[in-house]
Design a protein around this motif. Structure first.
Motif, mmCIF file in Angstrom:
data_model
loop_
_atom_site.group_PDB
_atom_site.id
_atom_site.type_symbol
_atom_site.label_atom_id
_atom_site.label_comp_id
_atom_site.label_asym_id
_atom_site.label_seq_id
_atom_site.Cartn_x
_atom_site.Cartn_y
_atom_site.Cartn_z
ATOM 1 N N SER A 160 0.808 -1.046 -0.038
ATOM 2 C CA SER A 160 -0.042 -0.011 -0.152
ATOM 3 C C SER A 160 0.812 1.324 -0.034
ATOM 4 O O SER A 160 1.889 1.343 0.456
ATOM 5 C CB SER A 160 -0.993 -0.051 1.136
ATOM 6 N N PRO A 161 0.500 2.411 -0.545
ATOM 7 C CA PRO A 161 1.076 3.747 -0.545
ATOM 8 C C PRO A 161 1.399 4.199 0.779
ATOM 9 O O PRO A 161 2.734 4.795 0.836
ATOM 10 C CB PRO A 161 0.135 4.549 -1.420
ATOM 11 N N ASP A 162 0.745 3.773 1.854
ATOM 12 C CA ASP A 162 1.188 4.204 3.051
ATOM 13 C C ASP A 162 2.088 3.428 3.857
ATOM 14 O O ASP A 162 2.506 3.545 5.080
ATOM 15 C CB ASP A 162 0.033 4.741 3.986
ATOM 16 N N GLU A 163 2.471 2.263 3.040
ATOM 17 C CA GLU A 163 3.522 1.318 3.506
ATOM 18 C C GLU A 163 2.957 0.583 5.181
ATOM 19 O O GLU A 163 4.028 0.206 5.805
ATOM 20 C CB GLU A 163 4.927 2.002 3.767
ATOM 21 N N THR A 164 1.691 0.460 5.199
ATOM 22 C CA THR A 164 1.191 -0.490 6.228
ATOM 23 C C THR A 164 0.684 -1.679 5.935
ATOM 24 O O THR A 164 0.411 -2.488 6.986
ATOM 25 C CB THR A 164 0.078 0.351 6.804
ATOM 26 N N ARG A 165 0.314 -1.962 4.492
ATOM 27 C CA ARG A 165 -0.170 -3.377 4.230
ATOM 28 C C ARG A 165 0.470 -3.944 2.959
ATOM 29 O O ARG A 165 1.145 -3.344 2.081
ATOM 30 C CB ARG A 165 -1.631 -3.072 3.699
ATOM 31 N N MET A 166 0.636 -4.958 3.063
ATOM 32 C CA MET A 166 1.298 -6.132 2.077
ATOM 33 C C MET A 166 0.360 -6.761 1.310
ATOM 34 O O MET A 166 -0.794 -7.587 2.287
ATOM 35 C CB MET A 166 2.405 -6.951 2.496
ATOM 36 N N TYR A 167 0.129 -7.145 -0.080
ATOM 37 C CA TYR A 167 -0.893 -8.112 -0.490
ATOM 38 C C TYR A 167 -0.068 -9.385 -1.283
ATOM 39 O O TYR A 167 1.132 -9.084 -1.731
ATOM 40 C CB TYR A 167 -1.546 -7.311 -1.575
ATOM 41 N N PHE A 168 -0.629 -10.434 -1.214
ATOM 42 C CA PHE A 168 -0.115 -11.700 -1.712
ATOM 43 C C PHE A 168 -1.003 -12.603 -1.904
ATOM 44 O O PHE A 168 -2.210 -12.624 -1.337
ATOM 45 C CB PHE A 168 1.043 -12.151 -0.678
ATOM 46 N N ALA A 169 -1.143 -13.208 -3.303
ATOM 47 C CA ALA A 169 -2.192 -14.053 -3.772
ATOM 48 C C ALA A 169 -1.987 -15.423 -3.692
ATOM 49 O O ALA A 169 -0.631 -15.803 -4.284
ATOM 50 C CB ALA A 169 -2.941 -13.645 -5.005
#
Length: 295
Positions: A160-169
């Protein structure tokens, strides 16, 4: 959105697009073709490098070289002579696996995820029958740590742009996960479902825009889904290829969306004119900037 081919060439399994703003060039790979590419707006043709094993990603390094995920490890690629030097070859990676998804986080760490090898020696498709994939983080100090296991088909590493979340599928499960992410340490915790959309193929690679929306390529459905930060669908964008595999924003204003596609799992009679082509379209949003590996 009006997609057009960037090149005439088709790729069996185009993947891993990365926009290198410093060189003003697009990077991507053909996993089945075992080649990596770099192409700038002023180039007459892409530069390419061939490998003995499947290659799933190429990204720039701060030393002027490239970092590639190939086989079961990560290697430095000298663009002048194509020489490969091992950077990380995780000993815990099962011998039946290969690298698949790989991206650089906003702080310059390289994340690499694997899956069961599903490509035969002649490029033939092998069914994925086990979730043997692992997720690794290669930090800027060269240290390697395992983050997740039990992955079927790894995809969609973005932040995320605010560097608080990571995504992975996990494409095999049809789920995009969301983690709480600590930018200073790279720690990813508290995994939960971000999106498990049914009816639009399977989740493949993704891009992030500056509004915090995730653009996900939908393998087999010929479209991209733009998800809002809350996981709800914002829009569905048709792509003139049945198997879009990943996407990235690039160009001088990061408003050009590049989409890799594939034809490897389609029979000759099923293939359309743009299956396997690298596509591009102008958008009304600004994409998140890509980062070079700082190790």
């Amino acid at each position: 959105m009006n997609f057009e081919p960037l090149l005439d060439e088709r790729f069996a399994l185009g993947e891993g697009p990365h926009w290198d703003a410093a060189r003003n060039e697009l990077l991507w790979v053909d996993i089945v073709g075992r080649r990596a590419f770099a192409y700038g707006p002023d180039d007459a043709a892409p530069r390419s490098w061939s490998f003995e094993e499947t290659v799933s990603a190429i990204v720039p390094r701060s030393n002027g070289h490239y970092l590639v995920a190939a086989g079961r490890g990560v290697y430095d690629l000298d663009p002048a002579d194509g020489q490969l030097t091992a950077v990380a070859e995780p000993a815990a990676e099962p011998p039946e696996n290969r690298t698949n998804e790989a991206r650089v986080d906003p702080r310059g760490r390289f994340w690499m995820a694997s899956m069961q090898q599903n490509i035969g020696p002649d490029g033939e498709n092998i069914p994925v029958r086990q979730s043997s994939g692992l997720l690794w983080c290669i930090d800027t100090d060269g240290s390697v740590r395992q983050v997740a296991s039990g992955v079927g088909i790894s995809n969609s590493l973005v932040w995320s742009p605010d560097e608080t979340r990571m995504y992975f599928a996990d494409t095999l499960q049809g789920v995009i996960w969301q983690y709480d992410w600590e930018a200073d340490t790279g720690a990813a915790r508290n995994r939960r479902v971000f999106a498990a959309t049914e009816g639009y193929g399977n989740p493949d690679g993704s891009a992030m825009d500056e509004d915090g929306c995730l653009w996900n390529a939908r393998w087999g459905a010929g479209c991209l889904i733009r998800y809002r930060p809350d996981g709800e669908i914002d829009r569905i964008v048709e792509v003139p290829a049945r198997c879009p595999s990943s996407c990235v924003f690039g160009g001088p204003d990061r408003k050009t969306l590049y989409v890799t596609t594939a034809h490897a799992e389609l029979t000759p009679s099923e293939r359309g004119p743009l299956d396997g082509v690298l596509l591009m379209a102008e958008t009304d949003v600004v994409g998140q900037a890509c980062t070079a590996f700082k190790g």
